[in-house]
Enzyme design. Sequence first.
Site, short mmCIF file in Angstrom:
data_model
loop_
_atom_site.label_atom_id
_atom_site.label_comp_id
_atom_site.label_asym_id
_atom_site.label_seq_id
_atom_site.Cartn_x
_atom_site.Cartn_y
_atom_site.Cartn_z
N SER A 268 65.83 52.62 0.26
CA SER A 268 65.33 51.24 0.20
C SER A 268 64.52 51.04 -1.07
CB SER A 268 64.50 50.94 1.45
OG SER A 268 64.22 49.57 1.55
N ASN A 269 63.67 50.05 -1.11
CA ASN A 269 62.83 49.80 -2.28
C ASN A 269 61.47 49.25 -1.83
OD1 ASN A 269 63.01 46.78 -2.16
ND2 ASN A 269 65.18 47.27 -2.40
N HIS A 270 60.59 49.00 -2.77
CA HIS A 270 59.20 48.65 -2.44
C HIS A 270 58.97 47.16 -2.21
CE1 HIS A 270 57.56 52.60 -2.92
NE2 HIS A 270 58.13 52.74 -4.11
N ALA B 136 65.21 41.80 -2.13
CA ALA B 136 65.64 42.91 -2.97
C ALA B 136 66.65 43.73 -2.17
CB ALA B 136 64.44 43.76 -3.37
#
Length: 346
Positions: free
Chosen positions: A154-156, A221
């Site tokens: 995943s991402n932040h 995102a």
Amino acid sequence: MTGRQALAEIFEPGHALDHIRLAREADVVVIAPATADVMARAAHGHANDLLTASLLATSSPVLFVPAMNDHMWAHPQTVRNVEHLREIGYRVLDPDDGPLAIGEGSGPGRMPEPEAIVAHLGRLLESDNTLRGRRILVTTGATREAVDPVRFISNHSSGKMGAAIAAAAWRRGADVTLIAGHTDIDLPRGPRVIQIDTTDAMARAVAGEIGAADALIMAAAPADFTVKQVSSSKMKREGGAPSLDLVETADILKGVSSSRKKGSVIVGFALETGDAARRGEEKLRAKDLDMIVVNDQNEEGAGFGGDTNRVTLMSRDGKREELPLMLKTELAEVLLDRIGAMLNGS
Ligand code: CTP
């Protein structure tokens, strides 16, 4: 609690016209909790106490926030009273569904939370009507791509930007759908929320809504890569580090061009780590966007996670607007001003 006197009596000596004064002074009237009884009396135009008399005397918006036993809420008489109150222009919230008074089980009848009441007040008091009745689709947060039953890529992304946009668009009177991946925040009250997990699920949710949307604001995102072969059991340490075969996910924005409604506005975001303006410009063209919001993760106060952002807006017609560092909630208002202007052809 307010530090002001609570007024309860009509026609107290020296206060005979309180109901008129209160009715005139109020910008908005909130009745919380609104009992079955007060709604019945309001629906029939009673004026035998200070509250109902003030209601008849006011020309400001009125918000009822019901709270009662679930059987009382479901009673045909209450249903009819609520319908009538709505017909004559009052705003009546649906109660929350959940645990009721001790021993009374669970059902619709709980008073909506203060955050929801405040959000509805914001919408009632909003004077900007450029987005009223418009259907606005917003995506937010990070998608997650499973590696095995316990791990994911995943991402932040915190989801703050998209949530702020959805909340502000709803406050301005739009019909808002928020498609949310994973976020670190409470999602706004008001918008319809579709919660999804993967980029593929987000793509399908967007595809289901885009045909009716006046604007799509793609603040999410989505993960760009997914794991080709998701392991059905937890990957173990023994045997050393595995290598993951990644495949590209769908580019959601690229896919919407063909199914968008005529005259709709499509807005993308570009989060870069250097050379932001050039890359943003490229994405604007490649994804066929009306506007792109470009920010640089390496810049102080910009990008994922924080409450602020520093962005440049780039439009299809070549216009470029460098905005100062501001709160994401403030940026949401600026974006909606620009989107409203585009939708209304100015
Ligand atoms: N986006 C999308 N579908 C994806 C990935 C991103 O629609 N699978 C959207 C984002 O929501 C954003 C815009 O495309 O509005 C740009 O996202 P970004 O991650 O900056 O660009 P990518 O196209 O993924 O390019 P790269 O990661 O290589 O910079």
